[in-house]
Design a protein around this motif. Structure first.
Motif, short mmCIF file in Angstrom:
data_model
loop_
_atom_site.label_atom_id
_atom_site.label_comp_id
_atom_site.label_asym_id
_atom_site.label_seq_id
_atom_site.Cartn_x
_atom_site.Cartn_y
_atom_site.Cartn_z
N ALA A 19 4.48 4.45 1.45
CA ALA A 19 4.88 4.46 2.86
C ALA A 19 4.56 3.13 3.53
N TRP A 20 3.31 2.66 3.40
CA TRP A 20 3.00 1.41 4.11
C TRP A 20 3.75 0.23 3.51
N ARG A 21 4.05 0.29 2.23
CA ARG A 21 4.80 -0.81 1.62
C ARG A 21 6.26 -0.80 2.06
N PHE A 22 6.89 0.36 1.95
CA PHE A 22 8.33 0.44 2.25
C PHE A 22 8.63 0.36 3.74
N ALA A 27 1.04 13.64 -7.61
CA ALA A 27 2.04 12.64 -7.21
C ALA A 27 2.06 12.43 -5.70
N LEU A 28 1.56 13.39 -4.92
CA LEU A 28 1.52 13.23 -3.47
C LEU A 28 0.65 12.06 -3.05
N ILE A 29 -0.29 11.67 -3.90
CA ILE A 29 -1.17 10.54 -3.58
C ILE A 29 -0.40 9.23 -3.58
N LEU A 30 0.81 9.22 -4.13
CA LEU A 30 1.65 8.02 -4.08
C LEU A 30 2.13 7.74 -2.66
N ILE A 31 2.26 8.77 -1.85
CA ILE A 31 2.95 8.64 -0.57
C ILE A 31 2.33 7.59 0.36
N LEU A 40 -6.02 5.25 3.63
CA LEU A 40 -4.95 6.25 3.62
C LEU A 40 -4.93 7.01 2.31
N THR A 41 -5.15 6.30 1.21
CA THR A 41 -5.19 6.96 -0.10
C THR A 41 -6.36 7.93 -0.18
N VAL A 42 -7.50 7.53 0.37
CA VAL A 42 -8.67 8.41 0.37
C VAL A 42 -8.38 9.66 1.21
N VAL A 43 -7.69 9.51 2.32
CA VAL A 43 -7.30 10.66 3.13
C VAL A 43 -6.45 11.62 2.28
N ALA A 44 -5.49 11.07 1.54
CA ALA A 44 -4.60 11.90 0.72
C ALA A 44 -5.38 12.62 -0.38
N PRO A 101 0.47 -1.21 0.00
CA PRO A 101 0.00 0.00 0.00
C PRO A 101 0.51 1.30 0.00
#
Length: 492
Positions: free
Chosen positions: A317-320, A309-313, A219-223, A15
């Motif tokens: 983040a949860w993946r890395f 691109a901020l929506i990538l974070i 988290l993506t929806v929050v972003a 994610p």
């Protein structure tokens, strides 16, 4: 779900606000709007053409996988049993995951229920692969249509749509076979396209259902909500962000633990950022760099020009920051959700190009479509769909005949305990259990010595039966190629 390849033989896989006519709102974009429906009509043709091409490519790939008896994991069987339960108007009990296991104790994906009508008409595991192919195709068509309007050229829309539809993240997701994330790709594409067109209500309505696709997408929806709030200066975005956060909390703290046999969120242990941050080798693992490099390459670095691109974070983040190394690299289905973000950001960056203060940037952004298309073509030989370009790879393997014999020899209606080798081919018509769980004694046991994942030290199928069900007598019904089938000596 976890991958078959990474953790032992029995692991089944496992994610500043832009002013109305300021940056991001170029004269070119405004001029397109002033021309009304000139590009709108042709955009539908572009969307249809790109959608059909991308869908056809993934259907062809799914057919190749199916005919080659390629089974990447237990996940396709899991989601097939999920839809079987929904089609019977029952809770999502999935015996592949465990005897009587409610799949809402694994991941939070109630939106999959919308697929029930289609599955009820075509109740097959292969249907799930077709649905995923359609999701990817529709998403590519949506991007192509919007790009053709923004760029003022159908060719540019087609090229960008195809580059997105055949991107590395979607190809690896198709290779991993069906996952719930397939539904997220068109939803996020629609939301972000609405964001760059400043259509705030559609952006919110497209994004809101993402919380029901998988728990981490909260988290993506929050972003997305915060991005809408920043760009629109409206509370609407803040409400969307709150919606995403509430469902993230409900899913991970209440719903998933309530349905999990252990009374906890199943993936809480891998969500340990402190352990990753304390380990430089894990924090800077090469597979993470590969994922980031591919994101930059496919957009020519222009991705950093767009706030989208901020929506990538959240996903990165949860993946890395997870201790599960399977999340770090570009393979499997984990990067599918990154593709709509990257390509919408690229389109937005191209739109913003004429407004750049630097002449070289204005010139460079003109080549954004060519860059994305070139990178997609260069990567293609290394990606899963490349097999469709190799005639020799279309020949069914020698073991296909043996697999067919085994499948035909299983008594109709039998309950089956299987490794992943033939699981996807059994789940349509049999109650299937995975051989690595503690299961009730099944009518038959099937193992695939070549690709099923059953430890070789367990021996032949009779030895496996004795190990797993010592109180029952099984007899070998068939042994052909790499497959073995044993059934109860005295049928129930």
């Amino acid at each position: 779900m976890t991958s078959q390849s990474s953790e032992g033989a029995l692991d089944p896989r496992l994610p500043d606000v832009d002013p109305p006519n300021g940056p991001g709102r170029s004269d070119h974009a405004v001029d397109l709007e002033s021309r009304g429906g000139v590009f709108h009509r042709s955009a539908w043709l572009v969307a249809f053409a790109v959608s059909m091409c991308v869908t056809a490519a993934y259907v062809a790939y799914a057919t190749w996988q199916w005919n080659q008896y390629v089974v990447k994991s237990w996940d396709l069987s899991i989601f097939t049993q999920l839809l079987q339960s929904y089609a019977r108007l029952q809770p999502p009990i999935v015996n592949v995951k465990g005897d009587g296991f409610n799949l809402l104790g694994d991941h939070f994906h109630p939106l999959l229920a919308v697929l029930t009508p289609v599955f009820a008409i075509f109740p097959y595991a292969f249907t799930m692969l077709i649905i995923q192919a359609a999701c990817f195709g529709i998403s590519a068509g949506m991007l192509a249509a919007t790009a053709s309007r923004h760029l003022g050229t159908r060719a540019g829309g087609v090229l960008l749509g195809l580059a997105f539809g055949l991107s590395w993240g979607l190809q690896h997701a198709a290779e991993a076979q069906f996952h719930e994330i397939a539904l997220a790709v068109p939803l996020l594409t629609g939301s972000l396209l609405a964001v760059i067109e400043r259509r705030w209500w559609p952006a919110v309505l497209w994004a809101a259902p993402l919380v029901f696709v998988k728990e981490d997408l909260g988290l993506t929806v929050v972003a997305v909500g915060l991005l809408v709030a920043a760009k629109a200066r409206k509370r609407l975005g803040l409400w969307l962000a709150l919606w995403g956060f509430v469902w993230l909390a409900l899913a991970t703290l209440v719903i998933l633990p309530a349905h999990n046999p252990n009374g906890a969120w199943a993936y809480a242990e891998s969500a340990n950022p402190i352990a990753v941050l304390a380990d430089p080798a894990a924090l800077f693992h090469p597979s993470k760099g590969e994922t980031l490099l591919l994101l930059v390459a496919i957009t020519g670095g222009l991705i950093i020009r767009s706030p989208v691109a901020l929506i990538l974070i959240p996903t990165l983040a949860w993946r890395f920051l997870s201790t599960n190394q399977g999340y770090w690299g570009p393979s499997w289905h984990y990067s599918a959700i990154l593709m709509p973000i990257a390509f919408v950001a690229l389109l937005d960056a191209i739109d913003r190009g004429p407004d750049s203060r630097w002449i070289w940037m204005r010139r460079y952004t003109r080549h954004g479509i060519a860059i994305a298309t070139t990178v997609a073509l260069m990567l293609l030989p290394q990606l899963p769909l490349a097999v469709l370009l190799t005639p020799d790879d279309s020949t069914p393997p020698d073991r296909a005949g043996a697999a067919g014999e085994i499948l035909e020899s299983i008594p109709p209606g039998s309950s089956i305990e299987s490794d992943i080798g033939l699981m996807n081919y059994l789940v349509d018509t049999h109650d299937v259990y995975w051989i690595g769980n503690s299961n009730p004694a099944p009518d038959c046991i099937v193992i695939d010595h070549a690709a099923g994942g059953t430890p070789s030290e367990w021996g032949d199928v009779i030895a496996v039966a004795r190990r797993l069900h010592p109180d029952f007598d099984y007899t070998t019904l068939m042994q052909t190629g790499d497959y073995e089938l044993a059934c109860l000596a005295t049928p129930r």
